[in-house]
Design a protein around this motif. Sequence first.
Motif, mmCIF file in Angstrom:
data_model
loop_
_atom_site.group_PDB
_atom_site.id
_atom_site.type_symbol
_atom_site.label_atom_id
_atom_site.label_comp_id
_atom_site.label_asym_id
_atom_site.label_seq_id
_atom_site.Cartn_x
_atom_site.Cartn_y
_atom_site.Cartn_z
ATOM 1 N N PRO A 92 6.957 -23.327 4.145
ATOM 2 C CA PRO A 92 6.022 -23.102 2.938
ATOM 3 C C PRO A 92 6.229 -21.739 2.302
ATOM 4 C CG PRO A 92 4.846 -22.707 4.818
ATOM 5 C CD PRO A 92 6.180 -23.303 5.352
ATOM 6 N N GLY A 151 4.765 -18.541 5.804
ATOM 7 C CA GLY A 151 4.949 -18.324 4.695
ATOM 8 C C GLY A 151 5.310 -17.088 4.166
ATOM 9 N N GLU A 192 0.867 -24.098 3.460
ATOM 10 C CA GLU A 192 0.502 -24.538 4.849
ATOM 11 C C GLU A 192 -1.006 -23.889 4.980
ATOM 12 O OE1 GLU A 192 2.303 -23.081 8.301
ATOM 13 O OE2 GLU A 192 2.457 -21.007 7.710
ATOM 14 N N ARG A 214 9.039 -30.670 9.548
ATOM 15 C CA ARG A 214 8.775 -29.641 8.584
ATOM 16 C C ARG A 214 8.555 -28.234 8.899
ATOM 17 N NH1 ARG A 214 3.462 -28.474 7.603
ATOM 18 N NH2 ARG A 214 2.917 -27.198 5.655
ATOM 19 N N ASP A 217 2.936 -25.779 -2.582
ATOM 20 C CA ASP A 217 3.794 -25.543 -1.323
ATOM 21 C C ASP A 217 3.111 -24.569 -0.343
ATOM 22 O OD1 ASP A 217 6.071 -25.078 0.408
ATOM 23 O OD2 ASP A 217 7.468 -24.380 -1.393
ATOM 24 N N LYS A 269 -1.131 -30.724 5.499
ATOM 25 C CA LYS A 269 -0.891 -29.290 5.207
ATOM 26 C C LYS A 269 -1.318 -28.402 6.187
ATOM 27 C CE LYS A 269 0.072 -29.598 0.613
ATOM 28 N NZ LYS A 269 1.506 -28.887 0.252
#
Length: 339
Positions: free
Chosen positions: A18, A100, A49, A12, A47, A73
């Motif tokens: 994210p 992000g 983290e 991920r 969406d 998460k």
Amino acid sequence: MKVMHNSSTSDRYTKNIPIVSIIVPNYNYARFLDIRMESILNQTFQDFEIILLDDHSTDNSVEIIEKYRNNPKVSYIDINKENSGSPFRQWKKGIEYARGKYIWIAEADDSALPDFLEKTITALEATPSASVAFTGSETIDENGDPYGRDIDKWYKKSPQKTNGGWMAFNGKEYVVHNLYWHCYVYNASMTVFRKEYYSPDLLDDSIKMRNAGDWLFWIKITAKGDIIEVYEKLNLFRLHRKSATVAGIMSGNNVWEDIKVMKYVEDHFNVGKYRKAMRLGQYIKVLRRSKQYSPETRRKMMNAIRTSLGVGMGTFRMERINKMLSFIPFTLTQQKDRL
């Protein structure tokens, strides 16, 4: 320092970046942490983290944080062995970890309604020039009960008159007309900002402050682009005696730092002589009427205003006259100047 990168979902971190990085800085807020985490994990926009930071808490915060170690998460857990001495050092660290497009600094003692992220991200995605978006707040007490205090005071800015409940403003104009008068972005938890507009130096001066450092940061990053007001109270802002907001007011430290922030705006933006006189006259009025400072402390504060900002009682008298004449259309007040 104890840092955990959630390696159990390593794919991920290389493939699925994210949209939002949520930074939860904590210091001795164990009693609120589960409530805060629940409000994040229950967001309708998923969406994201979560980056959990603890600044050497002396309560059982670490025990609470550890419960979320294996949550998919949660991308980082960072636990300081010594207190950093500044919440803004924690902000800075969290932003360094963040991957992000957007940053939400979700203070550990606050909470949020489920659609906080959905509403703020929708507005930001629709406004590529925006550096910041913020919502209104419901104030709550230690027990989560309504405080009954409206800090937003939107007046005529109803959602029916805006684009889907939000409106964007030029950042530099917003600083002059709004943030110079008052920190309308009064709580980090009500705010989401675009990471591309951030640089580490934006927090350098804030780290030296205890109370107005966030006000200064929002001024600096707002001036980088546009700013969005979302006209819904989607943030739950907790006011309690141990909060930095309350502690700063009770100690008087907020006044010294307010002076520095107003000086920064005057040095970096064209506020004009009239606006400066009215803004500082208003500030002196509030200071004079406050009953929490001794006459000696008030005298020192007035000297600081006179030395740093170059105004005194004459400015206060001008503001009082201006207030009496505020029914005249061209007179300037905080409410009239607000975008």
